[in-house]
Design a protein around this motif. Sequence first.
Motif, short mmCIF file in Angstrom:
data_model
loop_
_atom_site.label_atom_id
_atom_site.label_comp_id
_atom_site.label_asym_id
_atom_site.label_seq_id
_atom_site.Cartn_x
_atom_site.Cartn_y
_atom_site.Cartn_z
N GLU A 26 34.88 31.46 42.40
CA GLU A 26 33.33 31.08 43.42
C GLU A 26 31.84 32.56 42.93
OE1 GLU A 26 33.23 29.31 46.72
OE2 GLU A 26 34.83 28.52 46.90
N ASN A 27 32.88 33.62 42.58
CA ASN A 27 32.23 34.58 43.28
C ASN A 27 32.35 36.59 43.31
OD1 ASN A 27 32.65 35.28 46.02
ND2 ASN A 27 31.14 33.54 46.82
N LEU A 28 31.96 37.10 43.25
CA LEU A 28 33.14 37.88 43.86
C LEU A 28 33.40 38.57 44.31
CD1 LEU A 28 29.55 40.86 42.04
CD2 LEU A 28 31.60 39.57 40.36
N GLN A 29 33.00 38.17 45.82
CA GLN A 29 33.63 38.26 46.85
C GLN A 29 34.58 37.27 47.35
OE1 GLN A 29 30.46 37.73 46.57
NE2 GLN A 29 29.87 40.04 46.76
N VAL A 30 35.23 35.86 46.76
CA VAL A 30 36.41 35.85 46.69
C VAL A 30 37.17 35.62 45.49
CG1 VAL A 30 35.88 34.97 48.85
CG2 VAL A 30 35.42 33.41 46.63
N GLY A 31 36.36 36.10 44.14
CA GLY A 31 37.30 36.12 43.23
C GLY A 31 37.52 37.59 42.45
N VAL A 32 38.78 37.05 40.98
CA VAL A 32 38.64 38.20 40.50
C VAL A 32 37.97 39.11 39.39
CG1 VAL A 32 40.93 38.69 39.53
CG2 VAL A 32 41.21 37.41 40.90
N SER A 33 37.26 39.33 39.66
CA SER A 33 36.76 39.72 37.97
C SER A 33 36.61 41.34 37.27
CB SER A 33 35.18 40.58 38.81
OG SER A 33 35.09 41.14 39.76
N GLY A 34 36.06 41.73 36.57
CA GLY A 34 36.59 42.78 35.33
C GLY A 34 34.39 42.64 35.28
N PHE A 35 34.36 44.02 35.05
CA PHE A 35 33.37 44.69 34.16
C PHE A 35 33.53 45.44 33.68
CE2 PHE A 35 31.79 42.75 38.12
CZ PHE A 35 30.99 42.54 38.35
N GLY A 36 32.30 45.51 32.51
CA GLY A 36 32.37 47.13 31.29
C GLY A 36 30.90 46.22 30.10
N ASP A 37 30.89 47.42 29.89
CA ASP A 37 29.80 47.76 29.15
C ASP A 37 30.13 46.70 27.46
OD1 ASP A 37 29.20 49.95 30.27
OD2 ASP A 37 29.82 51.56 29.41
N THR A 38 30.66 45.86 27.43
CA THR A 38 30.94 45.29 26.07
C THR A 38 31.67 43.91 26.35
OG1 THR A 38 33.13 46.20 24.97
CG2 THR A 38 30.86 47.16 24.07
N PRO A 39 32.14 42.18 26.20
CA PRO A 39 32.79 42.01 26.63
C PRO A 39 34.52 42.44 26.47
CG PRO A 39 30.90 41.13 25.04
CD PRO A 39 30.82 42.31 25.51
N TYR A 40 34.81 42.85 25.76
CA TYR A 40 36.02 43.55 25.10
C TYR A 40 36.62 44.62 26.20
CZ TYR A 40 40.04 45.44 23.01
OH TYR A 40 41.21 46.47 22.86
N LEU A 41 35.97 45.16 26.96
CA LEU A 41 36.17 45.84 27.89
C LEU A 41 35.98 45.06 29.59
CD1 LEU A 41 33.72 49.09 26.88
CD2 LEU A 41 36.47 49.38 26.64
N ALA A 42 35.15 44.60 29.63
CA ALA A 42 35.05 43.31 30.71
C ALA A 42 36.11 42.69 30.65
CB ALA A 42 34.20 43.07 30.60
N VAL A 43 37.14 42.36 29.10
CA VAL A 43 38.49 41.14 29.27
C VAL A 43 39.23 41.96 29.66
CG1 VAL A 43 39.73 39.81 28.05
CG2 VAL A 43 37.15 39.88 27.70
N LEU A 44 39.27 43.57 29.21
CA LEU A 44 40.22 45.04 29.05
C LEU A 44 40.71 44.72 30.93
CD1 LEU A 44 40.07 46.84 27.06
CD2 LEU A 44 41.99 45.17 26.48
N ALA A 45 39.04 44.85 31.95
CA ALA A 45 39.08 45.46 32.96
C ALA A 45 39.38 44.14 34.30
CB ALA A 45 37.74 45.57 33.53
N PHE A 46 39.60 42.93 33.34
CA PHE A 46 39.65 41.23 33.80
C PHE A 46 41.32 41.90 34.14
CE2 PHE A 46 41.17 37.07 34.01
CZ PHE A 46 40.60 37.00 34.95
N ASN A 47 41.77 41.70 32.44
CA ASN A 47 43.52 41.62 32.97
C ASN A 47 44.06 42.58 34.16
OD1 ASN A 47 43.13 39.73 31.13
ND2 ASN A 47 43.57 41.16 29.17
N ARG A 48 43.50 44.05 34.36
CA ARG A 48 44.21 44.86 34.66
C ARG A 48 43.45 44.55 36.47
NH1 ARG A 48 41.36 48.27 31.17
NH2 ARG A 48 39.41 48.80 32.93
#
Length: 79
Positions: free
Chosen positions: A48-70
Amino acid sequence: MSHTDAMLLQSAQSQLSASVEAEKYNLVKTLGLVPYKDGNAWCVLWGENLQVGVSGFGDTPYLAVLAFNRAVHQKRGAA
């Protein structure tokens, strides 16, 4: 090693690299998530949101996906 063997090896290595890269996107794709721009960073959010969900952030979509996987793997380890 013959020229043909070298070309076959190079082709196999390219296919393996492509498979490894595709696997990095597998979880995001399976969950139906799409990276989106959040301020000056890209985000992948599952929940739903950053408080209850799982998220990943990055400077590019690719880096955001990698951070999300971690983040998903860290959350699984904590459960």
